[in-house]
Design an enzyme around this catalytic site. Structure first.
Site, PDB file in Angstrom:
ATOM      1  N   THR A  52     -66.475 -31.154  27.075  1.00  0.00           N
ATOM      2  CA  THR A  52     -65.382 -30.392  26.266  1.00  0.00           C
ATOM      3  C   THR A  52     -65.715 -29.552  25.297  1.00  0.00           C
ATOM      4  O   THR A  52     -66.482 -29.988  24.294  1.00  0.00           O
ATOM      5  CB  THR A  52     -64.570 -31.461  25.890  1.00  0.00           C
ATOM      6  OG1 THR A  52     -63.966 -32.324  26.619  1.00  0.00           O
ATOM      7  CG2 THR A  52     -63.136 -30.878  25.133  1.00  0.00           C
TER       8      THR A  52
ATOM      9  N   LYS B 256     -57.485 -28.645  29.293  1.00  0.00           N
ATOM     10  CA  LYS B 256     -57.918 -30.039  28.693  1.00  0.00           C
ATOM     11  C   LYS B 256     -57.216 -30.001  27.102  1.00  0.00           C
ATOM     12  O   LYS B 256     -56.713 -31.022  26.845  1.00  0.00           O
ATOM     13  CB  LYS B 256     -59.292 -30.050  28.598  1.00  0.00           C
ATOM     14  CG  LYS B 256     -59.908 -31.118  27.680  1.00  0.00           C
ATOM     15  CD  LYS B 256     -60.201 -32.319  28.568  1.00  0.00           C
ATOM     16  CE  LYS B 256     -60.600 -33.274  27.279  1.00  0.00           C
ATOM     17  NZ  LYS B 256     -60.748 -34.634  27.808  1.00  0.00           N
TER      18      LYS B 256
HETATM   19  P1  NAD Z   1     -72.567 -38.944  24.158  1.00  0.00           P
HETATM   20  O1  NAD Z   1     -72.939 -38.345  22.787  1.00  0.00           O
HETATM   21  O2  NAD Z   1     -72.307 -40.178  24.345  1.00  0.00           O
HETATM   22  O3  NAD Z   1     -73.564 -38.089  25.443  1.00  0.00           O
HETATM   23  C1  NAD Z   1     -74.231 -36.811  25.000  1.00  0.00           C
HETATM   24  C2  NAD Z   1     -75.379 -36.796  25.469  1.00  0.00           C
HETATM   25  O4  NAD Z   1     -76.131 -35.497  25.453  1.00  0.00           O
HETATM   26  C3  NAD Z   1     -76.339 -37.837  24.514  1.00  0.00           C
HETATM   27  O5  NAD Z   1     -77.067 -38.502  25.615  1.00  0.00           O
HETATM   28  C4  NAD Z   1     -77.306 -36.785  24.112  1.00  0.00           C
HETATM   29  O6  NAD Z   1     -78.510 -37.187  23.744  1.00  0.00           O
HETATM   30  C5  NAD Z   1     -77.381 -35.605  25.144  1.00  0.00           C
HETATM   31  N1  NAD Z   1     -77.898 -34.306  24.448  1.00  0.00           N
HETATM   32  C6  NAD Z   1     -77.546 -33.660  23.300  1.00  0.00           C
HETATM   33  N2  NAD Z   1     -78.214 -32.740  23.133  1.00  0.00           N
HETATM   34  C7  NAD Z   1     -79.018 -32.397  24.378  1.00  0.00           C
HETATM   35  C8  NAD Z   1     -79.812 -31.341  24.721  1.00  0.00           C
HETATM   36  N3  NAD Z   1     -80.050 -30.186  24.208  1.00  0.00           N
HETATM   37  N4  NAD Z   1     -80.327 -31.453  26.030  1.00  0.00           N
HETATM   38  C9  NAD Z   1     -80.114 -32.750  26.823  1.00  0.00           C
HETATM   39  N5  NAD Z   1     -79.072 -33.668  26.375  1.00  0.00           N
HETATM   40  C10 NAD Z   1     -78.660 -33.331  25.071  1.00  0.00           C
HETATM   41  O7  NAD Z   1     -71.173 -37.801  24.226  1.00  0.00           O
HETATM   42  P2  NAD Z   1     -69.916 -38.457  25.661  1.00  0.00           P
HETATM   43  O8  NAD Z   1     -69.271 -39.361  25.231  1.00  0.00           O
HETATM   44  O9  NAD Z   1     -70.847 -38.678  26.891  1.00  0.00           O
HETATM   45  O10 NAD Z   1     -69.249 -37.001  25.918  1.00  0.00           O
HETATM   46  C11 NAD Z   1     -69.850 -36.046  26.356  1.00  0.00           C
HETATM   47  C12 NAD Z   1     -68.829 -34.764  26.633  1.00  0.00           C
HETATM   48  O11 NAD Z   1     -67.658 -35.491  27.314  1.00  0.00           O
HETATM   49  C13 NAD Z   1     -68.413 -34.166  25.168  1.00  0.00           C
HETATM   50  O12 NAD Z   1     -68.059 -32.740  25.413  1.00  0.00           O
HETATM   51  C14 NAD Z   1     -66.887 -34.940  25.023  1.00  0.00           C
HETATM   52  O13 NAD Z   1     -65.958 -34.220  24.131  1.00  0.00           O
HETATM   53  C15 NAD Z   1     -66.472 -35.121  26.521  1.00  0.00           C
HETATM   54  N6  NAD Z   1     -65.503 -36.381  26.875  1.00  0.00           N
HETATM   55  C16 NAD Z   1     -65.834 -37.513  26.433  1.00  0.00           C
HETATM   56  C17 NAD Z   1     -64.940 -38.486  26.637  1.00  0.00           C
HETATM   57  C18 NAD Z   1     -65.044 -40.023  25.923  1.00  0.00           C
HETATM   58  O14 NAD Z   1     -64.480 -40.840  26.386  1.00  0.00           O
HETATM   59  N7  NAD Z   1     -66.329 -40.205  25.829  1.00  0.00           N
HETATM   60  C19 NAD Z   1     -63.898 -38.351  27.457  1.00  0.00           C
HETATM   61  C20 NAD Z   1     -63.684 -36.978  27.978  1.00  0.00           C
HETATM   62  C21 NAD Z   1     -64.415 -35.952  27.545  1.00  0.00           C
END
Ligand code: NAD
Length: 288
Positions: free
Chosen positions: A93, A168
């Protein structure tokens, strides 16, 4: 299909595992060792470099925290590293402007690319029941659809590049407003002496019907089972709702859209996140 998956966090971890379950070969990369370890347990091949993970793949999927990271990962590790024929899919997102910019850069380098943010939280990511809202050309959408179907229950073509992110943030702004409204009405009914369960029974079958009330009732022990019944643990974190509301407010400013209630909702979630960022967003009822 051979697919590179970058960003194996709360959401990406389960999504990558579902691609493996669907029979795809998955090259996985994340900055966190623990995430890589879990991905390997789920049958992914792990890499210690994102560019290397993109070599020789048919598709790249990214699920990253924000727009700045998405931009740098595509610039430094995807474009020029994935084969020219690969389809690129960003499920993070992020803001509409960055999504459009990254897609435009990818297209200039000869790739098909879509923005494909999701509706549904960690449980839906693990269960393969996400809804994907997709922005991009018809050709890019058709190519991405094949990959996304293995991770979701619905894949909807919203429009051109950035349309997925637009859908979204507008959806989540509506959700924030309706959750606050539902919480206010339930608390007020209670204070006026009406049994909250009676209010639920009546309003959920009347014109107050909405997802926040009917499918996610924010008061413990009332209506359907929801995070309220688990002390607001799990569900959709307040901090993530605030992130989406900030993106919505930035986008509103860019196009001069009047979003009085959206701005108020952002203010309310800003205050809630300072104290309870980790709790489900329906915990806003506790502040009333
Ligand atoms: P999270 O923080 O759990 O996961 C993000 C991952 O990206 C982490 O494992 C981190 O180590 C990795 N990362 C960061 N920088 C990086 C890089 N340069 N190279 C490789 N990996 C890297 O977050 P999440 O909850 O999985 O959310 C991810 C996306 O999904 C976000 O944009 C969030 O807004 C969206 N989202 C989340 C939810 C939810 O309920 N968690 C729901 C809908 C959408």
């Amino acid at each position: 299909m051979k697919i590179a998956f970058i960003g194996l966090g709360n959401m990406g971890g389960g999504m990558a595992a579902n691609l493996v379950k669907a029979g795809h070969e998955v090259n996985a990369f994340d900055l966190a060792d623990e995430a890589l370890h879990t991905a390997a347990e789920h049958g992914c091949t792990t890499f210690d470099d994102a560019g290397a993970a993109c070599q020789g793949v048919d598709a790249v999927v990214t699920m990253l925290p924000n727009g700045a990271i998405v931009k740098s990962v595509y610039r430094e590790s995807v474009i020029g590293h994935a084969p020219a024929g690969a389809v690129l899919i960003d499920c993070s997102t992020i803001d509409v402007a960055t999504a459009r910019e990254v897609i435009s850069n990818a297209e200039a380098a000869g790739y098909d690319m879509v923005d494909a943010p999701v509706s549904g939280g960690i449980a839906a990511a693990n269960g393969g029941t996400l809804t994907f809202m997709v922005g991009g050309t018809d050709k890019a959408f058709k190519r991405a659809e094949e990959v996304l179907q293995a991770m979701g229950k619905a894949v909807i073509h919203a429009g051109d590049a950035g349309a997925g992110q637009t859908a979204k943030i507008c959806n989540n702004m509506l959700l924030a407003i309706s959750m606050i409204g539902t919480a206010e009405a339930m608390k007020m009914a209670e204070k006026l002496g009406l049994d909250p369960q009676k209010f639920y029974e009546i309003s959920s079958q009347s014109s107050g019907y909405c997802w926040s009330l009917n499918a996610y009732t924010p008061m413990p022990g009332v209506g359907v089972e929801s995070p309220a019944d688990n002390e607001y643990k799990g569900g959709f974190a307040t901090a993530l709702m605030l992130k989406d509301l900030r993106l919505a407010m930035d986008a509103a400013k860019d196009v001069n859209a009047k979003t009085v209630l959206g701005a108020k909702a952002a203010e309310i979630y800003e205050a809630l996140a300072e104290e309870h960022g980790g709790l489900d967003f329906s915990s806003v009822i506790k502040t009333l």
